[in-house]
Design a protein around this motif. Structure first.
Motif, PDB file in Angstrom:
ATOM      1  N   LEU A 110       0.832  -1.208   0.000  1.00  0.00           N
ATOM      2  CA  LEU A 110       0.000   0.000   0.000  1.00  0.00           C
ATOM      3  C   LEU A 110       0.870   1.263   0.000  1.00  0.00           C
ATOM      4  O   LEU A 110       0.564   2.245  -0.692  1.00  0.00           O
ATOM      5  N   LEU A 111       1.944   1.244   0.786  1.00  0.00           N
ATOM      6  CA  LEU A 111       2.853   2.390   0.803  1.00  0.00           C
ATOM      7  C   LEU A 111       3.444   2.631  -0.579  1.00  0.00           C
ATOM      8  O   LEU A 111       3.521   3.773  -1.056  1.00  0.00           O
ATOM      9  N   ALA A 112       3.871   1.559  -1.250  1.00  0.00           N
ATOM     10  CA  ALA A 112       4.432   1.702  -2.595  1.00  0.00           C
ATOM     11  C   ALA A 112       3.373   2.162  -3.594  1.00  0.00           C
ATOM     12  O   ALA A 112       3.667   2.927  -4.513  1.00  0.00           O
ATOM     13  N   THR A 113       2.126   1.720  -3.410  1.00  0.00           N
ATOM     14  CA  THR A 113       1.045   2.112  -4.320  1.00  0.00           C
ATOM     15  C   THR A 113       0.795   3.616  -4.252  1.00  0.00           C
ATOM     16  O   THR A 113       0.608   4.275  -5.277  1.00  0.00           O
ATOM     17  N   PHE A 114       0.801   4.162  -3.046  1.00  0.00           N
ATOM     18  CA  PHE A 114       0.465   5.574  -2.857  1.00  0.00           C
ATOM     19  C   PHE A 114       1.702   6.436  -2.590  1.00  0.00           C
ATOM     20  O   PHE A 114       1.595   7.526  -2.029  1.00  0.00           O
ATOM     21  N   ALA A 115       2.874   5.942  -2.997  1.00  0.00           N
ATOM     22  CA  ALA A 115       4.126   6.681  -2.751  1.00  0.00           C
ATOM     23  C   ALA A 115       4.061   8.074  -3.379  1.00  0.00           C
ATOM     24  O   ALA A 115       3.560   8.255  -4.486  1.00  0.00           O
ATOM     25  N   TRP A 116       4.589   9.063  -2.649  1.00  0.00           N
ATOM     26  CA  TRP A 116       4.538  10.455  -3.091  1.00  0.00           C
ATOM     27  C   TRP A 116       5.901  10.974  -3.548  1.00  0.00           C
ATOM     28  O   TRP A 116       5.986  12.053  -4.126  1.00  0.00           O
ATOM     29  N   TRP A 184       1.309   2.568 -13.481  1.00  0.00           N
ATOM     30  CA  TRP A 184       2.252   1.714 -12.764  1.00  0.00           C
ATOM     31  C   TRP A 184       1.820   1.413 -11.342  1.00  0.00           C
ATOM     32  O   TRP A 184       2.148   0.355 -10.787  1.00  0.00           O
ATOM     33  N   ARG A 185       1.061   2.308 -10.714  1.00  0.00           N
ATOM     34  CA  ARG A 185       0.659   2.089  -9.314  1.00  0.00           C
ATOM     35  C   ARG A 185      -0.231   0.853  -9.169  1.00  0.00           C
ATOM     36  O   ARG A 185      -0.288   0.233  -8.098  1.00  0.00           O
ATOM     37  N   SER A 186      -0.925   0.487 -10.228  1.00  0.00           N
ATOM     38  CA  SER A 186      -1.810  -0.687 -10.158  1.00  0.00           C
ATOM     39  C   SER A 186      -1.010  -1.970  -9.937  1.00  0.00           C
ATOM     40  O   SER A 186      -1.537  -2.934  -9.369  1.00  0.00           O
ATOM     41  N   THR A 187       0.264  -2.009 -10.370  1.00  0.00           N
ATOM     42  CA  THR A 187       1.059  -3.213 -10.160  1.00  0.00           C
ATOM     43  C   THR A 187       1.322  -3.448  -8.672  1.00  0.00           C
ATOM     44  O   THR A 187       1.316  -4.588  -8.198  1.00  0.00           O
ATOM     45  N   MET A 188       1.541  -2.369  -7.928  1.00  0.00           N
ATOM     46  CA  MET A 188       1.728  -2.497  -6.484  1.00  0.00           C
ATOM     47  C   MET A 188       0.390  -2.740  -5.773  1.00  0.00           C
ATOM     48  O   MET A 188       0.315  -3.480  -4.798  1.00  0.00           O
ATOM     49  N   GLY A 189      -0.671  -2.121  -6.291  1.00  0.00           N
ATOM     50  CA  GLY A 189      -1.990  -2.345  -5.717  1.00  0.00           C
ATOM     51  C   GLY A 189      -2.429  -3.789  -5.860  1.00  0.00           C
ATOM     52  O   GLY A 189      -3.124  -4.326  -4.979  1.00  0.00           O
TER      53      GLY A 189
END
Length: 476
Positions: A110-116, A184-189
């Motif tokens: 989750l942290l990697a998905t929403f990384a800022w 790309w965030r979907s891969t971590m999600g």
């Protein structure tokens, strides 16, 4: 003279019908689902981000030279802490550590998905790797202690090995599709979603498992082996991007070797060693893990260089390349399904040697591709090689863990899973870099394929010699 009349012999009893092979109960199927889903999730994490790296770098502001850390930040802790966490699970509870790893992995995803920013993303990746280092050895230990030696364990390891190999391949396909459509965030999600599915089931299904006694943890051994693995993985992962000439690569490579030598010396004198050196001297453990290391590292290298060949030399799109590896994934399922049956008939030792031979010969067949054509040959040879690859995965796991008492299963499976993770990590840096540094990509790909095939075939010969006096998995 009296004659004696012999009584007629009773009719011979009909021959006993062979006992039906044991089958998985409903509960065992659910346990296997939980453990294999977790292993699949970790394997997926090794490759799902590869295609997404350019988009990730643009979004977060990571330079091209820094993109390697998106992969290395995960590989370092996932490979470096495996042996330590395998032993901690033995001593303090495998189920407890497995669940803790799942929670950490899900939160990190989750942290990697929403990384800022880059720091938050790389922190998430490192924590993912730490969670994976807890999940993989304890999950394998729970599998081998839940399913006894014989057909049930063969079948369970076959399914586990299939999903492990399939996860790496599927990750490459999904990574491209999801990045193009969802970002790309979907891969971590996706990884976070896996933990949401697995975590609610695990506490109720999994049995707790640990050694009956609680010896002291070998802290000096833990520090040296973890530091040594971290140093080696860092050196090899960095060399994949920048070559072996950098000072940091050379320093960490030497440090890794020195620390691992120190680890062996410490273990030879420790009253409660992290790794039992007599176990490492067992032929089944030494040569079984050698076969596992080579089959993982060399097949991951084939996938890497074929990706370059298909896209850069033949000009295939990411989607078309994904379809090629999708076919390979189907063959991985076939290999994982057939492997336990073949092992039951011929024995794990013969299957490991034969699988390495098959993988090596089919890898060599890829040398027949050309600069302008070769999609069908590359796809066919790599796909059939994957059948033999799965045979090697299942058979080496059986060879290493069979005959090991339950209280040492964490150690044995820690070695198995360390071999898996290190194999997935080191193949591309050691050989794949040769394909990209010579200026002629096609010539570099052919060089790597030739070396890859030669290494696998040489290993098959070494494993055959090393196991010639032993019995693999109790069935030679």
């Amino acid at each position: 003279m009296a004659t004696t009349t012999s009584k007629p012999s009773p009719p011979a009893a009909p021959p006993a019908e062979p006992a039906a092979p044991p089958s998985l109960t409903g509960r065992n199927r659910l346990i296997l689902f939980v453990l294999c889903a977790a292993q699949f999730m970790v394997a997926l994490d090794f490759s799902v981000l590869n295609v997404a790296l350019p988009a990730l770098g643009t979004d977060l502001g990571l330079s091209h030279s820094a993109l390697q850390w998106a992969v290395t930040a995960f590989a370092l802790p996932s490979g470096g802490f495996l042996l330590l966490f395998g032993r901690v699970g033995d001593l303090y509870g495998r189920k407890r550590l497995f669940l803790s790893g799942l929670v950490l992995f899900g939160a990190a995803s989750l942290l990697a998905t929403f990384a800022w920013d880059p720091a938050s993303f790389l922190t998430g990746r490192a924590l993912q790797g730490l969670g994976a280092a807890a999940i993989v050895p304890t999950g394998m230990s729970l599998l081998t202690t839940t399913f006894p030696e014989g057909p049930l364990r063969d079948r369970a390891l076959g399914i586990s090995g299939t999903l492990l190999s399939l996860g790496f391949t599927v990750g490459m396909v999904l990574g491209g599709v999801m990045t193009d459509t969802l970002g790309w965030r979907s891969t971590m999600g996706l990884l976070a979603l896996f933990t949401v599915i697995v975590l609610p089931l695990a506490p109720r299904l999994l049995p707790e498992s640990r050694t009956p006694e609680k010896p002291r943890l070998d802290v000096p051994g833990a520090v040296t082996v973890t530091g040594g693995l971290l140093s080696l993985i860092y050196a090899l992962s960095t060399a994949a991007e920048r070559g072996f000439g950098g000072a940091d690569v050379l320093v960490t490579l030497v440090a890794g070797v020195v620390l691992l030598v120190a680890f062996v010396l410490i273990e030879s004198r420790s009253p409660a060693p992290l790794v039992s050196l007599p176990m490492l001297r067992r032929r089944t453990v030494a040569f079984g893990n050698l076969g596992g290391l080579i089959t993982f590292s060399m097949m991951s290298t084939v996938v890497f260089v074929l990706t370059l060949y298909l896209q850069e030399t033949l000009g295939l799109s990411s989607f078309a390349t994904g379809l090629v590896f999708g076919v390979q994934g189907v063959f991985a399922i076939v290999g994982g399904t057939l492997a336990p049956r073949v092992i039951g008939r011929f024995g794990a030792r013969r299957v490991l040697v034969g699988s390495l031979l098959g993988q090596g010969l089919l890898t060599a067949a890829i040398l027949g591709v050309g600069r302008d054509s070769g999609v069908l040959l590359a796809a066919a040879a790599a796909s059939v090689a994957c059948v033999f690859h799965l045979g090697a995965i299942v058979s080496y796991g059986l060879i290493v863990t069979s005959g090991v008492p339950d209280e040492q299963q964490g150690l044995a499976t820690g070695l198995v899973t360390t071999t898996q993770q290190v194999g997935l990590t080191v193949g591309i840096p050691l050989l794949g870099v040769l394909a990209t540094t010579g200026g002629d990509l096609f010539g570099g790909v052919r060089t790597v394929i030739a070396l890859d095939a030669a290494i696998v075939l040489a290993t098959a010969a070494l494993v055959a010699l090393g196991l010639r006096r032993g019995r693999a998995g109790g069935r030679s």
